[in-house]
Write an enzyme that holds these catalytic residues in place. Sequence first.
Site, PDB file in Angstrom:
ATOM      1  N   TYR A   1      -2.907   6.785   2.411  1.00 10.52           N
ATOM      2  CA  TYR A   1      -1.427   6.796   3.467  1.00 10.52           C
ATOM      3  C   TYR A   1      -0.776   5.842   2.913  1.00 10.52           C
ATOM      4  O   TYR A   1      -0.734   5.905   1.604  1.00 10.52           O
ATOM      5  CB  TYR A   1      -1.694   5.281   4.200  1.00 10.52           C
ATOM      6  CG  TYR A   1      -0.010   4.746   4.179  1.00 10.52           C
ATOM      7  CD1 TYR A   1       0.477   5.253   5.613  1.00 10.52           C
ATOM      8  CD2 TYR A   1       0.045   3.766   4.412  1.00 10.52           C
ATOM      9  CE1 TYR A   1       1.228   4.670   6.222  1.00 10.52           C
ATOM     10  CE2 TYR A   1       1.232   2.724   4.785  1.00 10.52           C
ATOM     11  CZ  TYR A   1       1.878   3.664   5.438  1.00 10.52           C
ATOM     12  OH  TYR A   1       3.117   2.568   6.483  1.00 10.52           O
TER      13      TYR A   1
ATOM     14  N   ASP B   1      -0.569   7.427  -6.451  1.00 10.09           N
ATOM     15  CA  ASP B   1       0.185   5.787  -4.799  1.00 10.09           C
ATOM     16  C   ASP B   1      -0.828   4.478  -5.225  1.00 10.09           C
ATOM     17  O   ASP B   1      -1.864   4.866  -5.093  1.00 10.09           O
ATOM     18  CB  ASP B   1       0.644   6.320  -4.136  1.00 10.09           C
ATOM     19  CG  ASP B   1       0.624   5.307  -3.017  1.00 10.09           C
ATOM     20  OD1 ASP B   1       0.533   4.248  -3.688  1.00 10.09           O
ATOM     21  OD2 ASP B   1       0.606   5.456  -1.604  1.00 10.09           O
TER      22      ASP B   1
ATOM     23  N   LYS C   1       4.276  -4.381  -3.512  1.00 13.89           N
ATOM     24  CA  LYS C   1       4.672  -5.860  -3.114  1.00 13.89           C
ATOM     25  C   LYS C   1       3.476  -6.506  -4.321  1.00 13.89           C
ATOM     26  O   LYS C   1       4.047  -7.654  -4.609  1.00 13.89           O
ATOM     27  CB  LYS C   1       3.747  -6.178  -1.810  1.00 13.89           C
ATOM     28  CG  LYS C   1       2.506  -5.751  -1.530  1.00 13.89           C
ATOM     29  CD  LYS C   1       2.191  -5.069  -0.483  1.00 13.89           C
ATOM     30  CE  LYS C   1       1.709  -4.414  -0.194  1.00 13.89           C
ATOM     31  NZ  LYS C   1       1.812  -2.691   1.542  1.00 13.89           N
TER      32      LYS C   1
HETATM   33  N1  HOZ Z   1      -0.964  -0.863   7.270  1.00 10.64           N
HETATM   34  C1  HOZ Z   1      -0.294  -1.592   5.970  1.00 10.64           C
HETATM   35  C2  HOZ Z   1      -1.767  -2.110   5.278  1.00 10.64           C
HETATM   36  N2  HOZ Z   1      -2.332  -1.074   4.473  1.00 10.64           N
HETATM   37  C3  HOZ Z   1      -0.235  -3.328   6.790  1.00 10.64           C
HETATM   38  C4  HOZ Z   1       0.718  -3.612   6.751  1.00 10.64           C
HETATM   39  C5  HOZ Z   1       0.906  -5.229   7.845  1.00 10.64           C
HETATM   40  O1  HOZ Z   1       0.550  -4.751   8.791  1.00 10.64           O
HETATM   41  O2  HOZ Z   1       1.094  -5.388   6.960  1.00 10.64           O
END
Ligand code: HOZ
Length: 428
Positions: A144, A239, A267
């Site tokens: 992802y 990534d 982040k």
């Molecule tokens: N799918 C996101 C982490 N891989 C989640 C992000 C979120 O809901 O804050």
Amino acid sequence: MSTANSKQLFAEASKYIPGGVNSPVRAFKSVGGDPIFMERAKGAYLYDADGNAYIDYIASWGPMIMGHAWEPVIEAVQKAAEKSTSFGAPTEMEIELARLIVQEIPNVERIRMVNSGTEATMSAVRLARGFSGRNKFVKFAGNYHGHGDSFLIKAGSGAVTLGHPSSPGVTPGTAKDTLLAEYNDLEGLQALVAQHPEDIAAIIIEPVPGNMGCILPEKGFLEGLRKLCDDHNIILIFDEVMTGFRLGFGGVQGTFGIEADLITYGKVIGAGLPVGAYGGRADIMEYVAPNGPVYQAGTLSGNPIAMTAGYTLLKHLRDEPSVYEQMASRCMQIENGLHDLLKTKGMPYQINRIGSMISLHFTDQAVRDFDSAKLGDNQHFKDFFHNMLREGVYLPPSAYESWFLNAALSEDDISKTLEAAKRSIDKL
Ligand code: HOZ
């Protein structure tokens, strides 16, 4: 444990926000039930709108490495906020953070700050295309890279959690330039590259995936990938939105000794504030505007508060590498404890762990790629998740997400977690 306030907040949120949440995994769709609304967090603990406390195994999906509301970051953010929350003009703090990363990460010669991991990966692929003059790129099934159109093809994380790994709204014209490979399958990747010898600008990979659970690269896979890119003049993009500054200060690159051409961060660069970055080889990075022709911009990029927070966290992590050893050792305790409990229970399971990332899959097959990640028994995961939640342990609400430990977790928290796991597994 009452969650009445969370239920009420969710009902209210659903009137104004699609699905009541601003990011789909949070809606608990894959585990059932209503999401828990958080009010505050401190150290290793989350506190919800009903006053319940949870030991946190998400760490805001990675970046809260020192735990929540870590004083040095809070103080730095408060001071920075007094000077203004945004200028839309350059500031010295952008240099401080960029210099720290460029000096410490060997192959990051230039770095550009953006606002999220999604922006970082979109920008990195655009840059690779502009630089190489080629259109296609390769991604791996179950990886992802945020929600940019061209990545939402067999995507992991929330997309697969909801059963839509390939999203409507992505045009066939966009999708045709995304080529798909299987993680840990070097031969398949070599064959794919051989079919498109002059067309592939980049291969983008979560070198240690965390979005189909945590998966480890098999021996030779990342080395073979690096060689393949060198042989075919393909730009290799790591990534490291989840793994950067988490698996160690050098991320996957440092852990496995393999250098990518471009690296994307998320982040963690802002200590949990909305930040991302992409960086790498100077010759490629100088192709970005204003020096080069590939356009990418943003008023909030390099935001002074986010830069200050990120600098404070990363400087600490550079100077205190023992943080990584401590998190890895706590994570190993969780791994060993779960092995003991699940073996005794006699149910099929797999645990994948590296450093402070870990995931549990209820299957007897090794979980090494997207297909094997999908074999997990989701009913068992759901039950385990809710049992743990009731015990005051907050795990990712999806079997396709890695758990992330933080350095504020104490020995006592680990013992409490394993006691909760014992009761939770007994009930399965
Ligand atoms: N799918 C996101 C982490 N891989 C989640 C992000 C979120 O809901 O804050």
